[in-house]
Write a protein that holds these residues in place. Structure first.
Motif, PDB file in Angstrom:
ATOM      1  N   GLU A 124       1.044  12.410  68.328  1.00 44.55           N
ATOM      2  CA  GLU A 124       1.256  11.887  66.961  1.00 44.55           C
ATOM      3  C   GLU A 124       1.863  10.423  67.380  1.00 44.55           C
ATOM      4  N   SER A 125       2.586  10.194  68.322  1.00 44.58           N
ATOM      5  CA  SER A 125       3.127   9.068  68.681  1.00 44.58           C
ATOM      6  C   SER A 125       2.066   7.999  69.180  1.00 44.58           C
ATOM      7  N   PHE A 126       1.142   8.351  69.998  1.00 46.22           N
ATOM      8  CA  PHE A 126       0.023   7.417  70.376  1.00 46.22           C
ATOM      9  C   PHE A 126      -1.141   7.485  69.276  1.00 46.22           C
ATOM     10  N   ILE A 127      -1.308   8.330  68.494  1.00 46.30           N
ATOM     11  CA  ILE A 127      -2.127   8.045  67.304  1.00 46.30           C
ATOM     12  C   ILE A 127      -1.448   7.247  66.205  1.00 46.30           C
ATOM     13  N   MET A 128      -0.467   7.126  65.931  1.00 46.88           N
ATOM     14  CA  MET A 128       0.081   6.566  64.898  1.00 46.88           C
ATOM     15  C   MET A 128       0.458   5.209  65.328  1.00 46.88           C
ATOM     16  N   THR A 129       0.928   4.979  66.204  1.00 43.86           N
ATOM     17  CA  THR A 129       1.341   3.694  66.892  1.00 43.86           C
ATOM     18  C   THR A 129      -0.105   2.746  67.174  1.00 43.86           C
ATOM     19  N   GLY A 130      -0.961   3.440  67.730  1.00 44.16           N
ATOM     20  CA  GLY A 130      -2.243   2.882  67.980  1.00 44.16           C
ATOM     21  C   GLY A 130      -2.994   2.555  66.562  1.00 44.16           C
ATOM     22  N   ALA A 131      -3.112   3.520  65.619  1.00 37.86           N
ATOM     23  CA  ALA A 131      -3.746   3.238  64.300  1.00 37.86           C
ATOM     24  C   ALA A 131      -3.039   2.145  63.627  1.00 37.86           C
ATOM     25  N   GLN A 132      -1.653   2.208  63.526  1.00 36.77           N
ATOM     26  CA  GLN A 132      -0.918   1.158  62.793  1.00 36.77           C
ATOM     27  C   GLN A 132      -1.210  -0.212  63.353  1.00 36.77           C
ATOM     28  N   SER A 133      -1.095  -0.341  64.438  1.00 38.48           N
ATOM     29  CA  SER A 133      -1.330  -1.572  65.363  1.00 38.48           C
ATOM     30  C   SER A 133      -2.756  -2.231  64.992  1.00 38.48           C
ATOM     31  N   TRP A 134      -3.802  -1.108  65.297  1.00 38.93           N
ATOM     32  CA  TRP A 134      -5.077  -1.564  65.065  1.00 38.93           C
ATOM     33  C   TRP A 134      -5.393  -2.248  63.550  1.00 38.93           C
ATOM     34  N   CYS A 135      -4.809  -1.346  62.601  1.00 40.17           N
ATOM     35  CA  CYS A 135      -4.837  -1.644  61.225  1.00 40.17           C
ATOM     36  C   CYS A 135      -4.374  -3.040  60.697  1.00 40.17           C
ATOM     37  N   LEU A 136      -3.093  -3.438  61.580  1.00 43.77           N
ATOM     38  CA  LEU A 136      -2.305  -4.618  61.196  1.00 43.77           C
ATOM     39  C   LEU A 136      -3.148  -5.694  61.904  1.00 43.77           C
ATOM     40  N   THR A 137      -3.990  -5.666  63.066  1.00 42.68           N
ATOM     41  CA  THR A 137      -4.653  -6.437  63.631  1.00 42.68           C
ATOM     42  C   THR A 137      -5.952  -6.864  62.824  1.00 42.68           C
ATOM     43  N   LEU A 138      -6.498  -5.947  62.271  1.00 43.56           N
ATOM     44  CA  LEU A 138      -7.949  -6.025  61.604  1.00 43.56           C
ATOM     45  C   LEU A 138      -7.676  -6.819  60.192  1.00 43.56           C
ATOM     46  N   ALA A 139      -6.407  -6.467  59.603  1.00 46.65           N
ATOM     47  CA  ALA A 139      -5.977  -6.631  58.230  1.00 46.65           C
ATOM     48  C   ALA A 139      -5.245  -8.078  58.084  1.00 46.65           C
ATOM     49  N   GLY A 140      -4.356  -8.426  59.066  1.00 53.39           N
ATOM     50  CA  GLY A 140      -3.554  -9.696  59.145  1.00 53.39           C
ATOM     51  C   GLY A 140      -2.320  -9.492  58.701  1.00 53.39           C
ATOM     52  N   PRO A 141      -1.236 -10.265  59.050  1.00 55.02           N
ATOM     53  CA  PRO A 141       0.164 -10.008  58.776  1.00 55.02           C
ATOM     54  C   PRO A 141       0.414 -10.257  57.397  1.00 55.02           C
ATOM     55  N   GLY A 142      -0.310 -10.734  56.542  1.00 54.10           N
ATOM     56  CA  GLY A 142      -0.052 -10.953  55.128  1.00 54.10           C
ATOM     57  C   GLY A 142      -0.143  -9.562  54.258  1.00 54.10           C
ATOM     58  N   ASN A 143      -0.809  -8.484  55.062  1.00 52.87           N
ATOM     59  CA  ASN A 143      -0.949  -7.183  54.544  1.00 52.87           C
ATOM     60  C   ASN A 143      -0.279  -6.028  55.113  1.00 52.87           C
ATOM     61  N   ALA A 144       0.790  -6.475  55.676  1.00 48.42           N
ATOM     62  CA  ALA A 144       1.432  -5.617  56.773  1.00 48.42           C
ATOM     63  C   ALA A 144       2.144  -4.293  56.078  1.00 48.42           C
ATOM     64  N   TRP A 150      -0.940   2.572  53.601  1.00 43.76           N
ATOM     65  CA  TRP A 150      -2.351   3.022  53.558  1.00 43.76           C
ATOM     66  C   TRP A 150      -2.319   4.154  54.662  1.00 43.76           C
ATOM     67  N   ILE A 151      -2.020   3.738  55.832  1.00 43.15           N
ATOM     68  CA  ILE A 151      -2.086   4.824  56.910  1.00 43.15           C
ATOM     69  C   ILE A 151      -1.125   5.737  56.769  1.00 43.15           C
ATOM     70  N   GLY A 152      -0.133   5.521  56.277  1.00 42.69           N
ATOM     71  CA  GLY A 152       0.913   6.655  55.754  1.00 42.69           C
ATOM     72  C   GLY A 152       0.481   7.385  54.635  1.00 42.69           C
ATOM     73  N   THR A 153      -0.207   6.831  53.729  1.00 43.93           N
ATOM     74  CA  THR A 153      -0.964   7.640  52.626  1.00 43.93           C
ATOM     75  C   THR A 153      -2.071   8.750  53.261  1.00 43.93           C
ATOM     76  N   ALA A 154      -2.755   8.101  54.209  1.00 40.38           N
ATOM     77  CA  ALA A 154      -3.855   9.121  54.851  1.00 40.38           C
ATOM     78  C   ALA A 154      -3.119  10.122  55.483  1.00 40.38           C
ATOM     79  N   MET A 155      -1.902   9.863  56.184  1.00 37.48           N
ATOM     80  CA  MET A 155      -1.259  10.937  56.734  1.00 37.48           C
ATOM     81  C   MET A 155      -0.900  12.007  55.626  1.00 37.48           C
TER      82      MET A 155
END
Length: 396
Positions: A124-144, A150-155
């Protein structure tokens, strides 16, 4: 205009694929929530302390692996972190099955199960940390705030669906079905992740861990107090409702998760608009009111309503404090920041879940819901401190 309202760009498709991956792995994680307490209590003959220990083992392992997962995500890319987590989840499912071979020796069986729970915590640690970092990089800091929500919603959508699914699997095929579902879900999710393009790691500065700890400790402490609501709902809501004779016993956590999903769908942008600290301060009060309502509930429907109110409140506490954590950390260490921030959450649950189990042995399960509500309110002054020290958001 939201991500779903725009045309499907490659970035949007990658974000949706990541959310689908998080959904798939937490679907099978949710399936174990109603089954685990019953399997340990009724199948193996252990009391509430062992139930709390088995739940806490996952969070303790998550805690111990947060810095590692964040470092792997930042230095080698979030795709490697997510992939490693999925492999660990598959192994956890196999250990669930292996523990059933020793049911005639309950101590050995529960020991194997605890190892599986710990391995799932690392996953869970590797999946959530990686997925959150991945999404933050793709979407940009203005949508942190929105991305964390949204990641939490999917969960939580997955956990809401997984809870009745787990009850069905356990009732018809026993705990073996839970192990098989965990293994298969991780393998299928890995197949979803592999085609997603990786993102290039950002070069790290000097002493990133020290800088991140300095930036994250205050919002992390707030989340440690507030996050216990999640732990008490996952570990003890089923046992409480069974004890009170309220059916279906899986519904409290499902109501918690559905209300959380609704709040994030309709109000997920509030942390970005109001500021993370203000959003966390408002919603943690709602969360504690819901947990307290479960404690005083005289009939089942009041308890179900309390669970839903608690989930609605919890919805924006995690992204609110999380936005503060990411916003104060170095830009190159977003993965490490999310890892350290979530480690405070894990520390709370890994330490306090077994302690709450001990309290329940003496005072009854209902009392720990009152304790959880009061501890949640301790995060209000922390959010106020963050609010005073953070730049004021522009309302829109």
């Amino acid at each position: 205009m939201t991500m779903l309202q725009r045309s499907a760009s490659p970035t949007d498709r990658s974000l949706l694929s990541l959310m689908a991956s998080v959904f798939a792995v937490f679907l099978v994680t949710g399936a174990v929530l109603p089954a685990l307490p019953l399997h340990i209590h009724e199948g193996l003959g252990f009391g509430p302390f062992m139930v709390g220990l088995a739940t806490g083992a996952q969070f303790a392992a998550s805690l111990l692996s947060r810095l590692w997962s964040g470092s792997v995500s930042d230095r080698h890319g979030p795709k490697r972190a997510v992939s490693a987590g999925l492999i660990m989840a598959a192994l956890a499912g196999l250990l669930y099955i292996l523990s059933l071979l020793a049911v005639r020796t309950p101590a050995l069986s529960v020991a194997i199960l605890l190892v599986g729970r710990a391995l799932l915590g690392g996953a869970e640690s590797f999946i959530m940390t990686g997925a959150q970092s991945w999404c933050l990089t793709l979407a940009g800091p203005g949508n942190a705030g929105k991305m964390i929500a949204w990641i939490g919603t999917a969960m939580f959508v997955a956990l809401a669906i997984g809870s009745p699914l787990g009850s069905f699997l356990y009732a018809h095929w026993g705990f073996a079905a839970i192990g098989l579902a965990t293994f298969a879900g991780a393998v299928v999710t890995l197949a979803l992740v592999m085609p997603i393009p990786s993102v290039k790691p950002v070069p790290q500065g000097d002493k990133p861990v020290a800088k991140v700890l300095k930036a994250v400790w205050l919002p992390g402490t707030g989340m440690a107090f507030a996050g216990l609501a999640y732990g008490v709902m996952t570990a003890f809501s089923v046992l409480l409702f069974v004890q009170r004779g309220w059916e279906p016993a899986w519904l409290p956590f499902t109501a918690f998760a559905i209300a959380l999903m609704v709040a994030r769908v309709f109000f997920g942008a509030l942390p970005d608009r109001l500021g993370g600290a203000r959003a966390a301060m408002i919603f943690v009060v709602i969360q504690s009111a819901g947990i307290g309502l479960i404690w005083v509930a005289p009939v089942a429907w009041v308890g179900f309503a309390g669970a839903a109110i608690a989930g609605f409140g919890y919805a924006l506490v995690y992204p609110g404090f999380g936005m503060e954590a990411v916003g104060h950390a170095p830009a190159a260490s977003s993965g490490l920041a999310m890892g350290v921030y979530t480690a405070f959450f894990d520390l709370s649950l890994g330490v306090l879940s077994p302690m709450l189990g001990l309290v329940a042995n003496t005072t009854g399960i209902g009392t720990i819901f009152l304790i959880t509500a009061l501890l949640g309110l301790c995060s209000v002054p922390i959010a106020a401190r963050l609010l005073l020290s953070s730049p004021q958001p522009t309302y829109r």
